[in-house]
Design a protein around this motif. Structure first.
Motif, PDB file in Angstrom:
ATOM      1  N   UNK A   1       0.852  -1.177   0.000  1.00 47.97           N
ATOM      2  CA  UNK A   1       0.000   0.000   0.000  1.00 47.97           C
ATOM      3  C   UNK A   1       0.895   1.237   0.000  1.00 47.97           C
ATOM      4  N   UNK A   2       0.393   2.316   0.580  1.00 47.57           N
ATOM      5  CA  UNK A   2       1.102   3.591   0.568  1.00 47.57           C
ATOM      6  C   UNK A   2       2.489   3.480   1.191  1.00 47.57           C
ATOM      7  N   UNK A   3       3.483   4.064   0.508  1.00 49.18           N
ATOM      8  CA  UNK A   3       4.845   4.094   1.042  1.00 49.18           C
ATOM      9  C   UNK A   3       5.087   5.386   1.819  1.00 49.18           C
ATOM     10  N   UNK A   4       5.857   5.239   2.884  1.00 51.02           N
ATOM     11  CA  UNK A   4       6.253   6.389   3.686  1.00 51.02           C
ATOM     12  C   UNK A   4       7.774   6.466   3.674  1.00 51.02           C
ATOM     13  N   UNK A   5       8.286   7.689   3.551  1.00 44.46           N
ATOM     14  CA  UNK A   5       9.734   7.887   3.459  1.00 44.46           C
ATOM     15  C   UNK A   5      10.169   9.035   4.354  1.00 44.46           C
ATOM     16  N   UNK A   6      11.371   8.921   4.876  1.00 40.55           N
ATOM     17  CA  UNK A   6      11.981  10.062   5.555  1.00 40.55           C
ATOM     18  C   UNK A   6      12.541  10.990   4.483  1.00 40.55           C
ATOM     19  N   UNK A   7      12.913  12.182   4.885  1.00 37.03           N
ATOM     20  CA  UNK A   7      13.650  13.060   3.980  1.00 37.03           C
ATOM     21  C   UNK A   7      15.054  12.491   3.785  1.00 37.03           C
ATOM     22  N   UNK A   8      15.668  12.839   2.667  1.00 35.75           N
ATOM     23  CA  UNK A   8      17.080  12.491   2.492  1.00 35.75           C
ATOM     24  C   UNK A   8      17.887  13.238   3.549  1.00 35.75           C
TER      25      UNK A   8
ATOM     26  N   UNK B   1       6.463  10.222  10.129  1.00 34.34           N
ATOM     27  CA  UNK B   1       6.594  11.527  10.778  1.00 34.34           C
ATOM     28  C   UNK B   1       5.239  12.118  11.171  1.00 34.34           C
ATOM     29  N   UNK B   2       4.447  11.301  11.866  1.00 34.64           N
ATOM     30  CA  UNK B   2       3.182  11.791  12.405  1.00 34.64           C
ATOM     31  C   UNK B   2       1.995  11.692  11.477  1.00 34.64           C
ATOM     32  N   UNK B   3       2.178  11.189  10.262  1.00 37.89           N
ATOM     33  CA  UNK B   3       1.057  11.090   9.320  1.00 37.89           C
ATOM     34  C   UNK B   3       0.072   9.993   9.710  1.00 37.89           C
ATOM     35  N   UNK B   4       0.537   8.996  10.469  1.00 35.81           N
ATOM     36  CA  UNK B   4      -0.323   7.883  10.864  1.00 35.81           C
ATOM     37  C   UNK B   4      -0.725   8.022  12.322  1.00 35.81           C
TER      38      UNK B   4
ATOM     39  N   UNK C   1      -4.682   8.170   3.865  1.00 36.66           N
ATOM     40  CA  UNK C   1      -4.915   8.282   2.426  1.00 36.66           C
ATOM     41  C   UNK C   1      -6.086   9.216   2.131  1.00 36.66           C
ATOM     42  N   UNK C   2      -7.159   9.096   2.921  1.00 41.07           N
ATOM     43  CA  UNK C   2      -8.311   9.988   2.731  1.00 41.07           C
ATOM     44  C   UNK C   2      -7.922  11.440   2.998  1.00 41.07           C
ATOM     45  N   UNK C   3      -7.138  11.648   4.049  1.00 42.40           N
ATOM     46  CA  UNK C   3      -6.727  13.012   4.392  1.00 42.40           C
ATOM     47  C   UNK C   3      -5.833  13.612   3.311  1.00 42.40           C
ATOM     48  N   UNK C   4      -4.923  12.794   2.769  1.00 38.80           N
ATOM     49  CA  UNK C   4      -4.045  13.282   1.713  1.00 38.80           C
ATOM     50  C   UNK C   4      -4.841  13.637   0.461  1.00 38.80           C
ATOM     51  N   UNK C   5      -5.850  12.822   0.146  1.00 36.85           N
ATOM     52  CA  UNK C   5      -6.713  13.101  -1.008  1.00 36.85           C
ATOM     53  C   UNK C   5      -7.472  14.417  -0.800  1.00 36.85           C
ATOM     54  N   UNK C   6      -7.952  14.628   0.428  1.00 33.56           N
ATOM     55  CA  UNK C   6      -8.663  15.866   0.742  1.00 33.56           C
ATOM     56  C   UNK C   6      -7.730  17.076   0.644  1.00 33.56           C
ATOM     57  N   UNK C   7      -6.501  16.933   1.114  1.00 33.88           N
ATOM     58  CA  UNK C   7      -5.544  18.051   1.044  1.00 33.88           C
ATOM     59  C   UNK C   7      -5.280  18.456  -0.401  1.00 33.88           C
ATOM     60  N   UNK C   8      -5.139  17.465  -1.256  1.00 33.98           N
ATOM     61  CA  UNK C   8      -4.902  17.763  -2.675  1.00 33.98           C
ATOM     62  C   UNK C   8      -6.126  18.432  -3.294  1.00 33.98           C
ATOM     63  N   UNK C   9      -7.304  17.971  -2.900  1.00 32.63           N
ATOM     64  CA  UNK C   9      -8.546  18.557  -3.407  1.00 32.63           C
ATOM     65  C   UNK C   9      -8.677  20.010  -2.940  1.00 32.63           C
ATOM     66  N   UNK C  10      -8.339  20.259  -1.676  1.00 31.26           N
ATOM     67  CA  UNK C  10      -8.390  21.619  -1.121  1.00 31.26           C
ATOM     68  C   UNK C  10      -7.412  22.533  -1.861  1.00 31.26           C
TER      69      UNK C  10
ATOM     70  N   UNK D   1     -13.900  21.249   6.416  1.00 31.47           N
ATOM     71  CA  UNK D   1     -14.631  20.682   7.542  1.00 31.47           C
ATOM     72  C   UNK D   1     -14.464  19.169   7.595  1.00 31.47           C
ATOM     73  N   UNK D   2     -14.538  18.549   6.412  1.00 26.73           N
ATOM     74  CA  UNK D   2     -14.372  17.095   6.341  1.00 26.73           C
ATOM     75  C   UNK D   2     -12.969  16.681   6.767  1.00 26.73           C
ATOM     76  N   UNK D   3     -11.955  17.473   6.355  1.00 26.02           N
ATOM     77  CA  UNK D   3     -10.579  17.175   6.733  1.00 26.02           C
ATOM     78  C   UNK D   3     -10.402  17.279   8.251  1.00 26.02           C
ATOM     79  N   UNK D   4     -11.004  18.277   8.859  1.00 24.38           N
ATOM     80  CA  UNK D   4     -10.863  18.490  10.304  1.00 24.38           C
ATOM     81  C   UNK D   4     -11.575  17.418  11.135  1.00 24.38           C
ATOM     82  N   UNK D   5     -12.620  16.813  10.546  1.00 22.98           N
ATOM     83  CA  UNK D   5     -13.388  15.810  11.299  1.00 22.98           C
ATOM     84  C   UNK D   5     -13.059  14.399  10.882  1.00 22.98           C
ATOM     85  N   UNK D   6     -12.227  14.225   9.856  1.00 18.85           N
ATOM     86  CA  UNK D   6     -11.917  12.887   9.328  1.00 18.85           C
ATOM     87  C   UNK D   6     -11.062  12.115  10.326  1.00 18.85           C
TER      88      UNK D   6
END
Length: 216
Positions: free
Chosen positions: A120-127, A155-158, A174-183, A211-216
């Motif tokens: 599923x979704x990959x998570x990475x640190x910064x270089x 880094x706190x995303x989960x 994943x839902x929150x990231x999709x909402x951020x891109x939509x916003x 509102x959806x992002x804040x309550x998700x």
């Protein structure tokens, strides 16, 4: 520098040909292995035996694999292919010159292919400087340890707690990231929209999305 107990050290080089010599692999993937990867080393093995800790309900072993790169990039297809082919949970150390990056994903056993995993979704640190990479072993079993690795690298995303398991946390992120891109898309549209009525409609959509992002 990333360092685990001596009992977990494995340090076995894996010829990259072992992956792309499989006839089922498309030639373009073989070219990516050759172009992007210099070497693959299985650095550490975290298991019941090496850590004297219980296996988890879904994590039986955690492999720490270091991939030395020829350039500061690795294709997602390559990482996913290695991850699916190795039937254990993996933390990747990506190394380029004196820089390093940690990479891992939520991974579960495939219901259709025995011994295979779906990723599923990959998570990475910064270089960062290779010597500065760190990952702390925390947990009462391998499930807990892997979940804590995900928390550290993301880094706190989960948001994982006693009520929310790792799978639910990944889906929520994943839902929150999709909402951020939509916003972000809506905000750009509002900036460029000349008609007042259309701006009002877009502002309404933007308010609901926030509102959806804040309550998700």
């Amino acid at each position: 520098m990333l360092e685990f107990p001596l009992s977990t050290h494995f340090n076995k080089r894996i010829p990259k040909q072992k992956f792309y010599s499989n006839l089922s692999v498309a030639s373009y993937l073989e070219k990516l292995f050759v172009k992007e990867i210099d070497s693959i080393v299985w650095k550490y093995k975290l298991s019941e035996e090496t850590l004297n800790i219980n296996a988890g309900s879904y994590v039986k072993e955690i492999e720490i694999i270091e991939i030395t790169l020829k350039e500061k990039n690795i294709s997602q297809n390559v990482i996913e292919f290695i991850d699916r082919e190795i039937p254990y949970h993996i933390v990747f150390i990506l190394k380029y010159q004196n820089k390093g990056q940690l990479c891992l994903c939520y991974k579960e056993e495939s219901q259709n292919r025995e011994g295979k995993f779906k990723v599923d979704t990959y998570y990475k640190t910064d270089w960062q400087k290779y010597e500065g990479l760190s990952l702390e072993i925390v947990g009462l079993d391998l499930d807990n340890i892997y979940e804590n690795f995900l928390i550290q690298v993301s880094d706190g995303m989960l948001d994982i707690d006693e009520e929310t398991g790792i799978k639910e946390a990944v889906e929520k992120a994943k839902r929150q990231e999709k909402l951020r891109k939509y916003i972000e898309k809506l905000e750009n549209k509002i900036k460029n929209e000349k008609q007042f009525n259309q701006q009002v409609k877009l502002m309404g959509k933007l308010r609901k999305a926030k509102e959806e992002l804040n309550t998700n």
